[in-house]
Write an enzyme that holds these catalytic residues in place. Structure first.
Site, PDB file in Angstrom:
ATOM      1  N   LYS A  91     -10.033   1.694   0.900  1.00 57.21           N
ATOM      2  CA  LYS A  91     -10.112   1.028  -0.287  1.00 57.21           C
ATOM      3  C   LYS A  91     -11.338   1.564  -1.138  1.00 57.21           C
ATOM      4  O   LYS A  91     -12.053   1.676  -0.546  1.00 57.21           O
ATOM      5  CB  LYS A  91     -10.253  -0.299  -0.173  1.00 57.21           C
ATOM      6  CG  LYS A  91      -9.147  -1.090   0.798  1.00 57.21           C
ATOM      7  CD  LYS A  91      -9.357  -2.608   1.046  1.00 57.21           C
ATOM      8  CE  LYS A  91      -8.202  -2.938   1.929  1.00 57.21           C
ATOM      9  NZ  LYS A  91      -8.273  -4.135   2.598  1.00 57.21           N
ATOM     10  N   LYS A 111      -5.237  -0.373   9.929  1.00 55.31           N
ATOM     11  CA  LYS A 111      -4.271  -0.921   9.284  1.00 55.31           C
ATOM     12  C   LYS A 111      -3.552  -1.939  10.189  1.00 55.31           C
ATOM     13  O   LYS A 111      -2.941  -1.164  11.203  1.00 55.31           O
ATOM     14  CB  LYS A 111      -3.250  -0.042   8.604  1.00 55.31           C
ATOM     15  CG  LYS A 111      -1.987  -0.683   7.929  1.00 55.31           C
ATOM     16  CD  LYS A 111      -1.067   0.502   6.942  1.00 55.31           C
ATOM     17  CE  LYS A 111      -0.256  -0.247   6.061  1.00 55.31           C
ATOM     18  NZ  LYS A 111       0.960  -1.240   6.908  1.00 55.31           N
ATOM     19  N   CYS A 120      22.436  -1.339  46.601  1.00 54.66           N
ATOM     20  CA  CYS A 120      21.167  -0.995  46.452  1.00 54.66           C
ATOM     21  C   CYS A 120      21.132   0.509  46.774  1.00 54.66           C
ATOM     22  O   CYS A 120      21.525   1.130  47.886  1.00 54.66           O
ATOM     23  CB  CYS A 120      20.017  -1.581  47.649  1.00 54.66           C
ATOM     24  SG  CYS A 120      18.437  -0.715  47.805  1.00 54.66           S
ATOM     25  N   ARG A 144       3.661 -13.121   2.669  1.00 60.54           N
ATOM     26  CA  ARG A 144       3.315 -12.471   1.271  1.00 60.54           C
ATOM     27  C   ARG A 144       4.806 -12.696   0.655  1.00 60.54           C
ATOM     28  O   ARG A 144       4.752 -12.331  -0.860  1.00 60.54           O
ATOM     29  CB  ARG A 144       3.152 -10.817   1.637  1.00 60.54           C
ATOM     30  CG  ARG A 144       2.946 -10.052   0.736  1.00 60.54           C
ATOM     31  CD  ARG A 144       2.763  -8.530   1.039  1.00 60.54           C
ATOM     32  NE  ARG A 144       3.728  -7.912   1.665  1.00 60.54           N
ATOM     33  CZ  ARG A 144       4.062  -6.782   1.892  1.00 60.54           C
ATOM     34  NH1 ARG A 144       3.091  -5.921   1.567  1.00 60.54           N
ATOM     35  NH2 ARG A 144       4.894  -6.057   2.399  1.00 60.54           N
ATOM     36  N   LYS A 167      -1.070   6.594   7.580  1.00 64.94           N
ATOM     37  CA  LYS A 167      -0.434   6.498   8.747  1.00 64.94           C
ATOM     38  C   LYS A 167      -0.755   7.244   9.809  1.00 64.94           C
ATOM     39  O   LYS A 167      -1.056   8.364   9.698  1.00 64.94           O
ATOM     40  CB  LYS A 167       0.915   6.293   8.537  1.00 64.94           C
ATOM     41  CG  LYS A 167       1.394   5.391   7.276  1.00 64.94           C
ATOM     42  CD  LYS A 167       1.419   3.938   7.704  1.00 64.94           C
ATOM     43  CE  LYS A 167       2.599   3.641   8.271  1.00 64.94           C
ATOM     44  NZ  LYS A 167       3.796   3.034   7.523  1.00 64.94           N
ATOM     45  N   LEU A 199       0.834  -1.175   0.070  1.00 62.30           N
ATOM     46  CA  LEU A 199      -0.081   0.005   0.119  1.00 62.30           C
ATOM     47  C   LEU A 199       0.759   1.273   0.004  1.00 62.30           C
ATOM     48  O   LEU A 199       1.918   1.372   0.816  1.00 62.30           O
ATOM     49  CB  LEU A 199      -0.761  -0.061   1.223  1.00 62.30           C
ATOM     50  CG  LEU A 199      -1.959  -0.934   1.462  1.00 62.30           C
ATOM     51  CD1 LEU A 199      -2.818  -0.986   2.681  1.00 62.30           C
ATOM     52  CD2 LEU A 199      -3.057  -0.484   0.449  1.00 62.30           C
ATOM     53  N   CYS A 206      18.187  -6.249  45.432  1.00 56.73           N
ATOM     54  CA  CYS A 206      18.328  -6.028  46.664  1.00 56.73           C
ATOM     55  C   CYS A 206      17.623  -7.062  47.625  1.00 56.73           C
ATOM     56  O   CYS A 206      16.576  -7.150  47.732  1.00 56.73           O
ATOM     57  CB  CYS A 206      17.648  -4.557  46.943  1.00 56.73           C
ATOM     58  SG  CYS A 206      17.832  -4.372  48.655  1.00 56.73           S
ATOM     59  N   CYS A 241      13.970  -3.120  52.954  1.00 56.14           N
ATOM     60  CA  CYS A 241      14.772  -1.943  52.425  1.00 56.14           C
ATOM     61  C   CYS A 241      13.491  -1.090  52.151  1.00 56.14           C
ATOM     62  O   CYS A 241      12.478  -1.537  51.703  1.00 56.14           O
ATOM     63  CB  CYS A 241      15.298  -2.600  51.010  1.00 56.14           C
ATOM     64  SG  CYS A 241      15.433  -0.996  49.929  1.00 56.14           S
ATOM     65  N   CYS A 289      19.328   1.370  50.179  1.00 55.78           N
ATOM     66  CA  CYS A 289      19.458   1.122  51.594  1.00 55.78           C
ATOM     67  C   CYS A 289      20.942   0.624  51.593  1.00 55.78           C
ATOM     68  O   CYS A 289      21.466   0.185  52.577  1.00 55.78           O
ATOM     69  CB  CYS A 289      18.756  -0.149  52.299  1.00 55.78           C
ATOM     70  SG  CYS A 289      18.734  -1.557  51.323  1.00 55.78           S
TER      71      CYS A 289
HETATM   72  S1  IVH Z   1      -5.142  -4.650   1.959  1.00 59.76           S
HETATM   73  C1  IVH Z   1      -3.668  -3.931  -2.041  1.00 59.76           C
HETATM   74  N1  IVH Z   1      -5.955  -4.149   4.359  1.00 59.76           N
HETATM   75  O1  IVH Z   1      -0.438  -3.634   5.029  1.00 59.76           O
HETATM   76  C2  IVH Z   1      -4.356  -4.408  -0.694  1.00 59.76           C
HETATM   77  N2  IVH Z   1      -3.564  -4.488   3.943  1.00 59.76           N
HETATM   78  O2  IVH Z   1       1.479  -1.890   3.454  1.00 59.76           O
HETATM   79  C3  IVH Z   1      -3.244  -4.593   0.002  1.00 59.76           C
HETATM   80  N3  IVH Z   1      -2.422  -4.421   6.010  1.00 59.76           N
HETATM   81  O3  IVH Z   1       0.686  -6.062   2.682  1.00 59.76           O
HETATM   82  C4  IVH Z   1      -3.664  -5.345   1.288  1.00 59.76           C
HETATM   83  N4  IVH Z   1      -4.070  -4.018   7.254  1.00 59.76           N
HETATM   84  O4  IVH Z   1       0.030  -6.837   5.286  1.00 59.76           O
HETATM   85  C5  IVH Z   1      -4.889  -4.399   3.487  1.00 59.76           C
HETATM   86  N5  IVH Z   1      -6.725  -3.651   6.522  1.00 59.76           N
HETATM   87  C6  IVH Z   1      -5.962  -4.070   5.583  1.00 59.76           C
HETATM   88  C7  IVH Z   1      -4.412  -3.940   6.231  1.00 59.76           C
HETATM   89  C8  IVH Z   1      -3.603  -4.503   5.077  1.00 59.76           C
HETATM   90  C9  IVH Z   1      -2.653  -4.385   7.253  1.00 59.76           C
HETATM   91  C10 IVH Z   1      -0.892  -4.819   5.565  1.00 59.76           C
HETATM   92  C11 IVH Z   1      -0.848  -5.859   4.580  1.00 59.76           C
HETATM   93  C12 IVH Z   1      -0.375  -5.187   3.410  1.00 59.76           C
HETATM   94  C13 IVH Z   1       0.638  -3.960   4.042  1.00 59.76           C
HETATM   95  C14 IVH Z   1       0.657  -3.201   2.842  1.00 59.76           C
END
Ligand code: IVH
Length: 662
Positions: free
Chosen positions: A284, A108, A402, A129, A308, A75, A420, A425, A405
């Site tokens: 997504k 995430k 210690c 993966r 993030k 991602l 200790c 103590c 003490c």
């Molecule tokens: S979807 C194309 N959904 O993050 C879609 N990934 O940095 C990719 N991850 O490889 C996967 N939570 O291991 C998806 N809710 C989530 C996720 C998620 C964590 C991880 C996953 C991916 C990585 C990408």
């Protein structure tokens, strides 16, 4: 660019293959971003094997390779709201639309991404993966993860071949338990739950069942086998749930990008309450048809983004290292830090656990260090940025005495902790008094931190039991102690004297004896003397009590000092009701262990168990050589066969009645 790529490749290997990252995720993202920017500015100079073109790392040696029929993509990251809006703009531009685009939102999850292939509903392969095209076959380990279904039973049945994707994570509580045990054994703790999870999956020879059992799997995507009629990501999650998977928790559908940004903010608030580590939210494009229209790059889809959270890691400087003395006398090195904001809170202290950890990380006063907060975990020093070490620093060693003490500290052979050894103590005593007065223990209202300090410092409390010797006159000698407060405390102590056996056990401050263990002990023994006189072996017999706790209890009551403290507490009027022990100490079945199998007529399993225990016997779950009798009711299970194999005496219901009669 070449140097940067080499550096990134090195960190990729440390992270994915060796499970021991050397830099923080934020630092990695920075390096990666830098290379991406350079490549954008100089597209003709991009190396064909640039790390920006692939995800993760190729499979490690020792595992069979599994090709993903549908690549597992990574991602792209957004670090702020502006980047989120830019992502949404790009999606709309590609779709030639000005209408809002709806997004499926999920946390995430910060674990290890895996793919599970099911053929005709049976799990055939589970793999990591890897580099996104080829992963490692870790089926054997994945099969032991409790919430990975081995068979998909659903109506209608799933397609003949499906690949389910999701994240394997280690819950924060399990992570802490695991690390506490590792530290106790003098082993290196895991840096974070993700490394602990990924590492467990990729153990080849020494399978770590304890760790694997603690793992959780959350499903969030399908590679192959998207059922007809699943038109959205939201539907895919619902489908996965109907097949028996735990799906990504806290998922939601957002009508537009502003909704997504609001989701992210809400999730950040709840971050530490989830019990698992997450490092952001994932959005997504909800419609699968639109996903296809938006398309993907070699490494990442354009239709999804990871927003993030601000990093839970930061760098700061160690100003001092102090040795704290805990309730059990353990000397814990603590780094006093130049205060720094980490994940929304100011951090000024980080634990360094014990001498071995300080030595391993070689943390010195003056060092620049990476500190990390995870969930609600105590902040930790991840590592030292050695490049920034000032000149003339020295290795840190815990003090030989210690700090409170001055008793020489000791470190026993084979133990990770330095202690200790002085049970009186003041540091240990203050902690013990605090513990005794705490809510879960005797709950002495008004006996707070400041007061405890004074009581110990002035010598009014020299040992734990002295707390119940305090009277009005003694209290009135203290600074700022009004008559009213003194009276209140005396009354509170009086109330605290009448307690329960369970709370009394907790109040003693025995290592590893918290409320759960105390409850087991109270129910089992019913009174104090049988517990105090129990041998280690007898303690280990108590269901739920393992060798560590048994050892700790036996060691505690072997100390004359502790026994006399118990006597003195009782002499000062602390009292509790004695209950009937769960397992009677007299009766025809004392010393016998029974296993029940099949159904008994007119007698539920719990009733049978209660009657056996009242007759002094124990009921255990499985048949072993130590089993005295196996009680076989109607339609007995495999335990009966096991009993026959081991030649254990088998009785029927009438036989059980006879045993109970004696
Ligand atoms: S979807 C194309 N959904 O993050 C879609 N990934 O940095 C990719 N991850 O490889 C996967 N939570 O291991 C998806 N809710 C989530 C996720 C998620 C964590 C991880 C996953 C991916 C990585 C990408």
């Amino acid at each position: 660019m070449e140097a940067l790529a080499a550096e990134i490749n090195r960190h990729l290997r440390l992270y994915h293959v060796e499970d021991r990252p050397e830099i923080s995720d934020a630092e990695y993202d920075r390096l990666f971003g830098e290379l991406q920017a350079l490549e954008e500015a100089h597209p003709d100079q991009v190396a064909p094997d640039s790390p920006t073109h692939r995800v993760g790392a190729p499979p490690a040696e020792g595992f069979a390779s599994v090709a993903h029929r549908v690549p597992m993509l990574s991602l792209d990251n957004a670090m702020d709201e502006a980047a989120m809006r830019a992502f949404d703009e790009r999606v709309k531009r590609i779709l030639h639309t000005e209408e809002p685009v709806a997004y499926a939102a999920e946390p995430k999850l910060d674990g290890a991404g895996v793919e599970l292939v099911y053929e005709d509903g049976h799990l055939s392969v589970g793999c990591t993966r890897g580099d996104g095209r080829v992963g490692e076959d870790v089926s054997a380990n994945l099969r032991t993860v409790l919430d990975i279904p081995l068979d998909l039973t659903s109506d209608p049945p799933p397609p003949a071949r499906v690949s389910v994707r999701g994240e394997v994570v280690l819950p924060v509580a399990a992570f802490e338990r695991l690390n506490a045990r590792r530290l106790e054994r003098g082993e290196e703790p895991f840096a974070n739950p993700r490394n602990a999870a990924a590492g467990a999956l990729r153990l080849l020879h020494k399978i770590d069942r304890e760790r694997l059992r603690a793992l959780r799997f959350y499903a969030y995507a399908l590679g192959e086998g998207i059922p007809e009629g699943a038109a959205t990501q939201t539907r895919i999650l619902a489908t996965l749930a109907s097949w028996g998977f735990t799906v990504s928790p806290d998922s939601a559908r957002c009508d537009d990008v502003e909704g997504a940004i609001a989701y992210h903010a809400r999730l950040l608030e709840r971050r530490n309450a989830l019990g698992i580590e997450i490092d952001g939210s994932v959005f997504k494009v909800d419609s699968l048809a639109l996903q296809e229209d938006v398309g993907a790059l070699p490494r990442t889809p354009r239709w999804a983004i990871a927003f993030k959270f601000p990093p839970q890691q930061e760098t700061t400087v160690v100003e001092r290292i102090e040795a704290n003395v805990g309730r059990t006398g353990a000397l814990t090195p603590v780094a006093v830090l130049r205060p720094v904001h980490v994940g929304g809170v100011t951090v000024s202290h980080a634990t360094l656990h014990n001498q071995d950890e300080v030595t391993r990380k070689d943390v010195r006063v003056g060092d620049t260090v990476v500190v990390q907060r995870a969930g609600d975990v105590i902040p930790q020093v991840v590592m030292v940025v050695t490049d920034k070490r000032p000149r003339r620093t020295r290795r840190y060693r815990l003090p030989k005495r210690c700090p409170v003490c001055r008793t020489p500290s000791v470190r026993l052979e084979g133990e990770a902790v330095t202690r200790c050894p002085n049970v009186d103590c003041p540091a240990q005593l203050k902690n013990n008094v605090r513990h005794l007065a705490g809510r879960g223990a005797l709950d002495v209202d008004g006996l707070g931190e400041k007061l405890i300090e004074q009581l110990v410092d002035r010598g009014l409390v020299k040992r734990l039991s002295d707390v119940f010797e305090l009277d009005r006159d003694a209290l009135l000698e203290l600074d700022r102690m009004a008559e009213k407060s003194a009276d209140n405390l005396v009354a509170a102590l009086d109330r605290a004297r009448a307690t329960t056996l369970e709370r009394f056990f907790i109040a003693l401050g025995i290592r590893h004896v918290g409320s759960g263990v105390a409850e087991l002990l109270a129910a089992h023994f019913g009174d104090l003397p049988p517990l105090m006189n129990a041998t280690r072996e007898e303690l280990e017999e108590v269901p739920g009590i393992g060798p560590t706790i048994a050892e700790s209890l036996a060691a505690f009551f072997a100390e004359e000092h502790n026994r006399s403290e118990v006597e003195r507490l009782l002499a000062h009027g602390v009292r509790f009701e004695v209950t009937a022990p769960r397992v009677a100490r007299e009766g025809p079945l004392v010393g016998c262990s029974l296993v029940l199998t099949g159904t008994l007529e007119g007698l539920s399993r719990d009733e049978a168990k209660a009657r056996i225990e009242a007759a002094g016997g124990r009921v255990t779950a499985s048949v072993s050589k130590k089993t005295s009798y196996v009680v076989a009711g109607a339609e007995p299970g495999s335990k009966l066969r096991k009993a026959e194999e081991l030649e254990i005496e088998i009785v029927d219901q009438a036989g059980l009645e006879a045993l109970l009669e004696g």
